[in-house]
Design a protein around this motif. Structure first.
Motif, PDB file in Angstrom:
ATOM      1  N   ILE A  13      31.790 -61.679  15.315  1.00  0.00           N
ATOM      2  CA  ILE A  13      30.975 -62.407  14.174  1.00  0.00           C
ATOM      3  C   ILE A  13      31.851 -62.435  12.980  1.00  0.00           C
ATOM      4  O   ILE A  13      32.306 -63.420  12.331  1.00  0.00           O
ATOM      5  CB  ILE A  13      29.650 -62.241  14.017  1.00  0.00           C
ATOM      6  N   LEU A  14      32.232 -61.050  12.636  1.00  0.00           N
ATOM      7  CA  LEU A  14      33.015 -60.776  11.419  1.00  0.00           C
ATOM      8  C   LEU A  14      34.388 -61.362  11.595  1.00  0.00           C
ATOM      9  O   LEU A  14      35.044 -61.931  10.571  1.00  0.00           O
ATOM     10  CB  LEU A  14      33.103 -59.422  11.156  1.00  0.00           C
ATOM     11  N   ASN A  27      32.192 -71.035   0.969  1.00  0.00           N
ATOM     12  CA  ASN A  27      31.371 -72.051   0.801  1.00  0.00           C
ATOM     13  C   ASN A  27      31.362 -73.258   1.617  1.00  0.00           C
ATOM     14  O   ASN A  27      30.731 -74.247   1.522  1.00  0.00           O
ATOM     15  CB  ASN A  27      31.190 -72.387  -0.720  1.00  0.00           C
ATOM     16  N   ALA A  28      32.553 -73.220   2.621  1.00  0.00           N
ATOM     17  CA  ALA A  28      32.884 -74.381   3.128  1.00  0.00           C
ATOM     18  C   ALA A  28      32.981 -74.083   4.739  1.00  0.00           C
ATOM     19  O   ALA A  28      33.419 -74.431   5.625  1.00  0.00           O
ATOM     20  CB  ALA A  28      34.442 -74.742   2.892  1.00  0.00           C
ATOM     21  N   PHE A  29      32.123 -73.122   5.097  1.00  0.00           N
ATOM     22  CA  PHE A  29      31.641 -72.792   6.653  1.00  0.00           C
ATOM     23  C   PHE A  29      30.387 -72.464   6.518  1.00  0.00           C
ATOM     24  O   PHE A  29      29.715 -71.844   5.752  1.00  0.00           O
ATOM     25  CB  PHE A  29      32.745 -71.808   7.160  1.00  0.00           C
ATOM     26  N   SER A  30      29.737 -72.528   7.899  1.00  0.00           N
ATOM     27  CA  SER A  30      28.388 -72.350   8.111  1.00  0.00           C
ATOM     28  C   SER A  30      28.016 -71.547   9.330  1.00  0.00           C
ATOM     29  O   SER A  30      29.137 -71.223  10.001  1.00  0.00           O
ATOM     30  CB  SER A  30      27.460 -73.589   8.238  1.00  0.00           C
ATOM     31  N   TYR A  31      26.833 -70.992   9.408  1.00  0.00           N
ATOM     32  CA  TYR A  31      26.565 -69.998  10.578  1.00  0.00           C
ATOM     33  C   TYR A  31      26.902 -71.047  11.765  1.00  0.00           C
ATOM     34  O   TYR A  31      27.270 -70.605  13.000  1.00  0.00           O
ATOM     35  CB  TYR A  31      25.101 -69.911  10.620  1.00  0.00           C
ATOM     36  N   ALA A  32      26.625 -72.374  11.779  1.00  0.00           N
ATOM     37  CA  ALA A  32      26.946 -73.443  12.961  1.00  0.00           C
ATOM     38  C   ALA A  32      28.526 -73.212  13.382  1.00  0.00           C
ATOM     39  O   ALA A  32      28.534 -73.024  14.405  1.00  0.00           O
ATOM     40  CB  ALA A  32      26.683 -74.608  12.619  1.00  0.00           C
ATOM     41  N   ASP A  33      29.458 -73.050  12.322  1.00  0.00           N
ATOM     42  CA  ASP A  33      30.804 -72.922  12.863  1.00  0.00           C
ATOM     43  C   ASP A  33      31.051 -71.685  13.453  1.00  0.00           C
ATOM     44  O   ASP A  33      32.041 -71.469  14.123  1.00  0.00           O
ATOM     45  CB  ASP A  33      31.662 -73.007  11.282  1.00  0.00           C
ATOM     46  N   ILE A  34      30.434 -70.661  12.941  1.00  0.00           N
ATOM     47  CA  ILE A  34      30.724 -69.449  13.502  1.00  0.00           C
ATOM     48  C   ILE A  34      30.207 -69.368  14.920  1.00  0.00           C
ATOM     49  O   ILE A  34      30.823 -68.736  16.067  1.00  0.00           O
ATOM     50  CB  ILE A  34      30.009 -68.068  12.941  1.00  0.00           C
ATOM     51  N   GLY A  39      30.716 -69.022  20.566  1.00  0.00           N
ATOM     52  CA  GLY A  39      29.737 -69.241  21.819  1.00  0.00           C
ATOM     53  C   GLY A  39      28.604 -68.313  21.557  1.00  0.00           C
ATOM     54  O   GLY A  39      28.384 -67.512  22.496  1.00  0.00           O
ATOM     55  N   ILE A  40      27.750 -68.381  20.538  1.00  0.00           N
ATOM     56  CA  ILE A  40      26.517 -67.530  20.425  1.00  0.00           C
ATOM     57  C   ILE A  40      25.736 -68.383  19.412  1.00  0.00           C
ATOM     58  O   ILE A  40      26.183 -69.179  18.530  1.00  0.00           O
ATOM     59  CB  ILE A  40      27.060 -66.059  19.800  1.00  0.00           C
ATOM     60  N   ARG A  41      24.613 -68.360  19.769  1.00  0.00           N
ATOM     61  CA  ARG A  41      23.549 -69.062  18.990  1.00  0.00           C
ATOM     62  C   ARG A  41      23.192 -68.648  17.598  1.00  0.00           C
ATOM     63  O   ARG A  41      23.360 -67.423  17.175  1.00  0.00           O
ATOM     64  CB  ARG A  41      22.144 -69.217  19.788  1.00  0.00           C
ATOM     65  N   LYS A  42      23.245 -69.522  16.716  1.00  0.00           N
ATOM     66  CA  LYS A  42      22.754 -69.382  15.207  1.00  0.00           C
ATOM     67  C   LYS A  42      22.016 -68.103  14.751  1.00  0.00           C
ATOM     68  O   LYS A  42      22.107 -67.250  13.989  1.00  0.00           O
ATOM     69  CB  LYS A  42      22.688 -70.491  14.357  1.00  0.00           C
ATOM     70  N   ALA A  43      20.740 -68.184  15.683  1.00  0.00           N
ATOM     71  CA  ALA A  43      19.661 -67.254  15.547  1.00  0.00           C
ATOM     72  C   ALA A  43      20.131 -65.856  15.928  1.00  0.00           C
ATOM     73  O   ALA A  43      19.872 -64.723  15.098  1.00  0.00           O
ATOM     74  CB  ALA A  43      18.619 -67.494  16.263  1.00  0.00           C
ATOM     75  N   SER A  44      21.207 -65.806  16.583  1.00  0.00           N
ATOM     76  CA  SER A  44      21.705 -64.342  17.187  1.00  0.00           C
ATOM     77  C   SER A  44      22.577 -63.805  15.831  1.00  0.00           C
ATOM     78  O   SER A  44      22.679 -62.764  15.703  1.00  0.00           O
ATOM     79  CB  SER A  44      22.586 -64.443  18.482  1.00  0.00           C
ATOM     80  N   ILE A  45      23.220 -65.020  15.236  1.00  0.00           N
ATOM     81  CA  ILE A  45      24.100 -64.245  14.193  1.00  0.00           C
ATOM     82  C   ILE A  45      23.100 -63.929  13.041  1.00  0.00           C
ATOM     83  O   ILE A  45      23.372 -62.555  12.574  1.00  0.00           O
ATOM     84  CB  ILE A  45      24.799 -65.615  13.515  1.00  0.00           C
TER      85      ILE A  45
END
Lengths: 193, 193
Positions: A13-14, A27-34, A39-45
């Motif tokens: 993730i990091l 400010n130009a990327f989101s949890y969705a981008d990570i 290949g992991i769900r947003k909630a897991s992040i």
DNA sequence: GTCTATAAACTGATAGAC
DNA sequence: GTCTATCAGTTTATAGAC
């Protein structure tokens, strides 16, 4: 399992977040981008980094840690000051090849939108860098490699600012040679022949 | 009514947007922020600038225009090159007092998230600045004020990068004196005493 | 630890009255 | 030109099953 050891997922993730932050800005990327990148769900992040501020802080602290290690590696060599300076420049130069700039330069440029919690560690990064650079400049002046007037730490602040700006302008012009020439000019500016 | 004249509202929107962009970054403010700043509804902003990309482009073009005028004003003086350089530095220095950095430095730092349409005009800004700076450096070298080796336009690129980085680092450390010292160091670096 | 599902707030943007 | 009202999409973040 060692205490304080990071899991693979946290590191992934990091890594993804750092690349995105150094390329686009925090400010130009989101949890969705990570999520899409590794290949992991947003909630897991969110499990690993509950809020984006947590993520940003972890990102900054790890970056500082890695940079400190790089400085140590340069210090442990017997390289003359001018070469140490060049090796320092290469730390930044490498990010350019990835279409990225220094994470702290990026955070500094967005500082008015930066969570208050991160401002002190960010400033500390710049202070650490200038102190280290100041030591190298002073050592070079003492052995005659460099010729410049005034306090070496003050001078180091100019050197650091130049490198940070060099990354930004070189990337905007898609011309990494600009950065290389800047390093040469910095050395020339402190009297290195 | 003159052709091409901007309405007051358009200017107010651009003024507010520019301040926000130079302080926070273009990806860290919204139409709602502009709305709150100048007391107008979001929909009215969309009337003048249908998309945010339109707004960003208008912002950049106006900034370039204003900067070109400032360069012209310096050119029309009989100041010696070293003073012209200092006056150029003051153009940037002024933004620091507002907690802002150069709009183009900000856009350059966020370039990976910048609409493709803006990249060419942004690069053109940096080219214009380096060409102008190169002329000043060359004039100074010819009259003996400056002493440095190599192409003056290449050297000018380093000077510009340093100034851009100086704004970012000085603001992060909340120390405008860092920027002033940087200008002094730049002059010292090109052999000005 | 990772997932599905969902919430609440915000974003850029449009329709249509005045 | 400015407003109210509204939209669809995205954002950060949480609840709860597995």
């Amino acid at each position: 399992m060692m205490r304080g050891m990071r899991t693979n997922t946290q590191d992934e993730i990091l890594n993804a977040a750092q690349a995105l932050a150094q390329q686009r800005g925090f400010n130009a990327f989101s949890y969705a981008d990570i999520s899409a990148a590794i290949g992991i769900r947003k909630a897991s992040i969110h499990y690993h980094f509950p809020s984006k501020e947590d993520l940003e802080l972890a990102l900054l602290l790890r970056y500082v840690e890695q940079f400190d290690e790089a400085l140590l590696a340069i210090d442990q060599s017997a390289d003359p000051p001018a070469l140490k300076l060049r090796r320092y420049g290469e730390l930044y130069r490498r990010t350019l090849s990835l279409g990225a700039i220094c994470l702290c330069g990026m955070m500094a440029s967005d500082i008015a939108a930066l969570p208050a919690m991160l401002r002190a560690p960010l400033a500390e990064f710049f202070v650490t860098q200038t102190n280290w650079l100041g030591g190298v400049l002073e050592a070079g002046r003492r052995n005659g490699e460099f010729v410049f007037a005034g306090d070496s730490v003050l001078r180091a602040r100019s050197v650091l600012a130049s490198l940070q700006g060099g990354l930004i302008v070189a990337r905007a012009l898609q011309d990494a040679a600009l950065f290389d020439a800047l390093v040469d000019d910095l050395l020339a500016g402190i009297g290195h022949r």
